[in-house]
Scaffold this motif. Structure first.
Motif, PDB file in Angstrom:
ATOM      1  N   ALA A 157       0.809  -1.219   0.000  1.00 53.73           N
ATOM      2  CA  ALA A 157       0.000   0.000   0.000  1.00 53.73           C
ATOM      3  C   ALA A 157       0.841   1.267   0.000  1.00 53.73           C
ATOM      4  CB  ALA A 157      -0.938  -0.009   1.207  1.00 53.73           C
ATOM      5  N   ASP A 158       2.055   1.187   0.581  1.00 58.86           N
ATOM      6  CA  ASP A 158       2.894   2.381   0.676  1.00 58.86           C
ATOM      7  C   ASP A 158       3.930   2.459  -0.443  1.00 58.86           C
ATOM      8  OD1 ASP A 158       4.326   0.221   1.520  1.00 58.86           O
ATOM      9  OD2 ASP A 158       5.189   1.179   3.299  1.00 58.86           O
ATOM     10  N   PRO A 160       4.821   3.547  -4.045  1.00 61.65           N
ATOM     11  CA  PRO A 160       4.285   4.392  -5.127  1.00 61.65           C
ATOM     12  C   PRO A 160       4.278   3.692  -6.473  1.00 61.65           C
ATOM     13  CG  PRO A 160       6.441   5.184  -4.407  1.00 61.65           C
ATOM     14  CD  PRO A 160       6.010   4.143  -3.425  1.00 61.65           C
ATOM     15  N   ASP A 161       5.226   2.775  -6.717  1.00 65.69           N
ATOM     16  CA  ASP A 161       5.240   2.048  -7.984  1.00 65.69           C
ATOM     17  C   ASP A 161       4.017   1.139  -8.099  1.00 65.69           C
ATOM     18  OD1 ASP A 161       7.574   3.240  -8.799  1.00 65.69           O
ATOM     19  OD2 ASP A 161       8.861   1.634  -8.030  1.00 65.69           O
ATOM     20  N   ASP A 162       3.670   0.458  -7.009  1.00 60.80           N
ATOM     21  CA  ASP A 162       2.479  -0.396  -7.031  1.00 60.80           C
ATOM     22  C   ASP A 162       1.228   0.437  -7.262  1.00 60.80           C
ATOM     23  OD1 ASP A 162       3.959  -2.654  -6.693  1.00 60.80           O
ATOM     24  OD2 ASP A 162       3.137  -3.199  -4.739  1.00 60.80           O
ATOM     25  N   ARG A 163       1.111   1.563  -6.589  1.00 63.06           N
ATOM     26  CA  ARG A 163      -0.060   2.426  -6.766  1.00 63.06           C
ATOM     27  C   ARG A 163      -0.157   2.919  -8.207  1.00 63.06           C
ATOM     28  NH1 ARG A 163       1.609   4.790  -1.787  1.00 63.06           N
ATOM     29  NH2 ARG A 163       2.270   6.651  -2.917  1.00 63.06           N
ATOM     30  N   MET A 164       0.997   3.268  -8.782  1.00 60.41           N
ATOM     31  CA  MET A 164       1.010   3.754 -10.157  1.00 60.41           C
ATOM     32  C   MET A 164       0.572   2.651 -11.125  1.00 60.41           C
ATOM     33  SD  MET A 164       4.189   5.444 -12.282  1.00 60.41           S
ATOM     34  CE  MET A 164       5.115   3.902 -12.240  1.00 60.41           C
ATOM     35  N   ARG A 165       1.028   1.424 -10.893  1.00 56.00           N
ATOM     36  CA  ARG A 165       0.633   0.309 -11.756  1.00 56.00           C
ATOM     37  C   ARG A 165      -0.871   0.061 -11.682  1.00 56.00           C
ATOM     38  NH1 ARG A 165       5.312  -4.065 -10.067  1.00 56.00           N
ATOM     39  NH2 ARG A 165       6.809  -3.605 -11.735  1.00 56.00           N
ATOM     40  N   VAL A 166      -1.411   0.035 -10.460  1.00 57.05           N
ATOM     41  CA  VAL A 166      -2.838  -0.211 -10.277  1.00 57.05           C
ATOM     42  C   VAL A 166      -3.654   0.842 -11.005  1.00 57.05           C
ATOM     43  CG1 VAL A 166      -4.688  -0.134  -8.562  1.00 57.05           C
ATOM     44  CG2 VAL A 166      -2.654  -1.532  -8.146  1.00 57.05           C
ATOM     45  N   ARG A 167      -3.293   2.099 -10.852  1.00 54.21           N
ATOM     46  CA  ARG A 167      -4.066   3.166 -11.491  1.00 54.21           C
ATOM     47  C   ARG A 167      -3.956   3.110 -13.013  1.00 54.21           C
ATOM     48  NH1 ARG A 167      -4.346   8.291  -7.397  1.00 54.21           N
ATOM     49  NH2 ARG A 167      -4.460   7.063  -5.490  1.00 54.21           N
ATOM     50  N   ALA A 168      -2.793   2.701 -13.519  1.00 54.24           N
ATOM     51  CA  ALA A 168      -2.642   2.562 -14.979  1.00 54.24           C
ATOM     52  C   ALA A 168      -3.521   1.444 -15.508  1.00 54.24           C
ATOM     53  CB  ALA A 168      -1.179   2.306 -15.327  1.00 54.24           C
ATOM     54  N   PHE A 169      -3.605   0.323 -14.791  1.00 58.30           N
ATOM     55  CA  PHE A 169      -4.484  -0.777 -15.204  1.00 58.30           C
ATOM     56  C   PHE A 169      -5.946  -0.328 -15.187  1.00 58.30           C
ATOM     57  CE2 PHE A 169      -1.103  -3.884 -13.606  1.00 58.30           C
ATOM     58  CZ  PHE A 169      -0.657  -4.147 -14.884  1.00 58.30           C
ATOM     59  N   VAL A 200      -8.981  -5.272   3.959  1.00 57.36           N
ATOM     60  CA  VAL A 200      -8.916  -5.176   2.506  1.00 57.36           C
ATOM     61  C   VAL A 200      -7.492  -5.490   2.063  1.00 57.36           C
ATOM     62  CG1 VAL A 200      -9.214  -3.658   0.518  1.00 57.36           C
ATOM     63  CG2 VAL A 200     -10.738  -3.440   2.477  1.00 57.36           C
ATOM     64  N   VAL A 201      -7.365  -6.375   1.080  1.00 57.06           N
ATOM     65  CA  VAL A 201      -6.048  -6.769   0.581  1.00 57.06           C
ATOM     66  C   VAL A 201      -6.043  -6.662  -0.938  1.00 57.06           C
ATOM     67  CG1 VAL A 201      -4.283  -8.564   0.500  1.00 57.06           C
ATOM     68  CG2 VAL A 201      -5.761  -8.369   2.514  1.00 57.06           C
ATOM     69  N   GLY A 202      -5.041  -5.992  -1.478  1.00 57.39           N
ATOM     70  CA  GLY A 202      -4.887  -5.886  -2.922  1.00 57.39           C
ATOM     71  C   GLY A 202      -3.817  -6.838  -3.430  1.00 57.39           C
ATOM     72  N   TYR A 203      -4.013  -7.363  -4.644  1.00 53.43           N
ATOM     73  CA  TYR A 203      -3.066  -8.298  -5.246  1.00 53.43           C
ATOM     74  C   TYR A 203      -2.679  -7.820  -6.644  1.00 53.43           C
ATOM     75  CZ  TYR A 203      -4.456 -11.533  -1.541  1.00 53.43           C
ATOM     76  OH  TYR A 203      -4.702 -12.106  -0.330  1.00 53.43           O
ATOM     77  N   LEU A 204      -1.392  -7.911  -6.926  1.00 55.77           N
ATOM     78  CA  LEU A 204      -0.883  -7.652  -8.272  1.00 55.77           C
ATOM     79  C   LEU A 204      -0.742  -8.990  -8.975  1.00 55.77           C
ATOM     80  CD1 LEU A 204      -0.050  -4.964  -9.673  1.00 55.77           C
ATOM     81  CD2 LEU A 204       2.324  -5.624  -9.240  1.00 55.77           C
ATOM     82  N   ILE A 205      -1.256  -9.088 -10.194  1.00 52.70           N
ATOM     83  CA  ILE A 205      -1.285 -10.345 -10.931  1.00 52.70           C
ATOM     84  C   ILE A 205      -0.235 -10.314 -12.038  1.00 52.70           C
ATOM     85  CG2 ILE A 205      -2.714 -11.902 -12.306  1.00 52.70           C
ATOM     86  CD1 ILE A 205      -5.166 -10.603 -10.961  1.00 52.70           C
ATOM     87  N   GLY A 206       0.639 -11.306 -12.042  1.00 56.95           N
ATOM     88  CA  GLY A 206       1.685 -11.387 -13.058  1.00 56.95           C
ATOM     89  C   GLY A 206       3.049 -11.101 -12.473  1.00 56.95           C
ATOM     90  N   PRO A 207       4.099 -11.342 -13.251  1.00 55.86           N
ATOM     91  CA  PRO A 207       5.466 -11.122 -12.756  1.00 55.86           C
ATOM     92  C   PRO A 207       5.718  -9.636 -12.495  1.00 55.86           C
ATOM     93  CG  PRO A 207       5.463 -11.609 -15.106  1.00 55.86           C
ATOM     94  CD  PRO A 207       4.071 -11.862 -14.632  1.00 55.86           C
TER      95      PRO A 207
END
Length: 357
Positions: A157-158, A160-169, A200-207
Motif C-alpha cells: 500500500a505504501d 508508489p510504484d504499485d499504486r502507479m501500476r494499479v491506477r494505470a491498469f 482489505v487486501v490488494g493483489y498484483l497479478i503477473g510477474p
C-alpha cells in the motif's frame, strides 16, 4: 417554509456539524463515520440548505471525470443528499438540486451523475438512467479454475510504484467502457477502506517486471451461514491469463468462503472465462446522468476515430434554459463541435438525452 430555503456553502463550523448530524441520521451511520466522510470529501464541497439560521439539509459535490468515447468528461458527482426529518415533504431536496445544477452550469461543468435514492426527485431536475451497477455471485467451489504458473503477490500500500501500476491498469480498462469514473483520491480511499472490521487486501497479478492486472479483496461475514463471503471491491485484468488467475484466487477460498462476489458490467469478459454458468448476475442499482452544460458535454466526449457526422438537435430543458433550443453537433474524425441553430430534426428533453449520451 420551502420558499425561505437558501442553498449556500457552509458558513461556519456549526453549520457543518449540523449537516454531518443530518447525514448520519439519514444514512444510519455513526458520528465517527460522518466525520471520516467529511474529511474525505472536504468542507468546500458541501452545500447546506437553510431556513433562516437552521440547517435543514445538504449534499456533497464531488468533482471528478467520467469516460465517454475514451475521453474523460468533466463531471460532478452528487452524494449524501439528505434532509432533516422535520423538514421533509417541503421541497427542500428539490430546491437543493435545482440550485446546485444552476451552480454547476455556471461553472461550465459538462455532466452530473449520482446513484438515486428517489428517482422522481432527480428526474424532476433533469437526470435519467444511463447505466447500472451489477454484481456477479458464485460459490468459490463452483468456479472450476485452478491456479497456474501466473504469479500473484500482495500489493504494498505504501509503494508508489504499485499504486502507479494499479491506477494505470484501471485507466486502461475505464477508457474502454462508457460511464466508468475518472477517479479522484477519495474514490481510491473508499475502495481500500476497512469496513466493519473486514480487512482489505490488494493483489498484483503477473510477474513484477510485467504484471497484467490487479484485484482488491475483502472478506465479509456471511449472513446466517458458516464462513464468509469474499468480495472483489475493484479489479482490472488485461488478458485472459490474468482473469483466470484472479478467478483461481477466488476459488482458493472454497474451504471457508460461502460466496465470491465481483462488481462487473453486464458484458464483462470474466463471464467467458468461467467454464460453467454457475454464477448469478444481479442488478444492484441504476446510476443517473444529467447533461449540465450541453455544448461542453457534446464537445468533451469522444466519438470514435474516423467518425464523421452531423446531428441537428432541439432540446428542452426547463431548469437550465440556456441548454434549450436548437443545436448542431458536427463530428469530424471523432471530435465534436457544437453551434446554435440547425433544423431540430431530433427533438427531446434533456432527460432523454442522458441515456443517448
Amino acid at each position: 417554509m420551502a420558499d425561505q430555503v437558501q442553498i449556500t456553502r457552509p458558513g461556519s463550523e456549526e453549520e457543518l456539524t449540523a449537516l454531518v448530524r443530518i447525514l448520519c441520521r439519514a444514512f444510519n451511520t455513526s458520528s465517527e463515520q460522518g466525520d471520516l466522510y467529511r474529511r474525505r470529501i472536504g468542507d468546500e464541497h458541501f452545500r447546506v440548505a437553510k431556513s433562516g439560521d437552521v440547517v435543514q439539509g445538504g449534499l456533497a459535490l464531488i468533482p471528478k471525470g467520467q469516460f465517454f468515447g475514451s475521453r474523460s468528461v468533466p463531471m460532478t458527482g452528487i452524494a449524501a443528499v439528505a434532509v432533516a426529518p422535520e423538514a421533509r415533504g417541503q421541497s427542500v431536496a428539490t430546491d437543493m438540486m435545482g440550485a446546485v445544477m444552476k451552480e454547476l452550469h455556471g461553472d461550465g461543468v459538462a455532466l452530473s451523475a449520482l446513484y438515486p435514492a428517489s428517482e422522481p426527485l432527480y428526474r424532476k431536475v433533469g437526470f435519467e438512467h444511463a447505466g447500472g451497477r451489477y454484481e456477479l455471485e458464485i460459490p468459490p467451489w463452483l468456479i472450476g479454475i485452478r491456479p497456474d504458473d501466473v504469479p500473484v503477490r500482495e500489493i504494498a500500500a505504501d509503494d508508489p510504484d504499485d499504486r502507479m501500476r494499479v491506477r494505470a491498469f484501471y485507466e486502461h480498462r475505464a477508457l474502454r467502457n462508457n460511464g466508468n469514473l475518472d477517479r479522484v483520491q477519495s474514490s481510491w480511499d473508499e475502495i481500500m477502506e476497512t469496513k466493519q472490521g473486514s480487512e482489505v487486501v490488494g493483489y498484483l497479478i503477473g510477474p513484477d517486471e510485467d504484471p497484467s492486472g490487479y484485484c482488491v479483496l475483502r472478506d465479509e461475514k456471511a449472513k446466517d451461514v458458516f464462513g464468509y463471503n469474499v468480495r472483489v471491491t475493484d479489479h482490472a485484468v488485461m488478458n485472459g491469463a490474468a482473469g483466470r488467475r484472479m478467478l483461481a484466487l477466488l476459488a482458493s477460498h472454497s474451504s471457508q468462503g460461502h460466496r465470491a462476489i465481483v462488481n462487473v458490467g453486464p458484458t464483462d469478459p470474466l463471464f467467458a472465462l468461467l467454464p460453467e454458468q454457475h454464477y448469478r448476475l444481479r442488478l444492484l442499482d441504476h446510476w443517473m446522468l444529467r447533461i449540465v452544460h450541453l455544448p461542453t458535454a457534446l464537445i468533451a466526449r469522444g466519438y470514435g476515430p474516423g467518425r464523421n457526422a452531423e446531428l441537428h438537435l432541439e432540446i428542452t430543458d426547463e431548469l437550465l434554459e440556456e441548454n434549450s433550443g436548437r443545436w448542431v453537433l458536427t463530428v469530424e474524425d471523432g471530435h465534436g463541435r457544437v453551434a446554435p441553430g440547425g433544423n431540430g430534426d431530433l427533438r427531446l428533453d434533456v432527460n432523454a438525452l442522458a441515456p443517448l449520451y
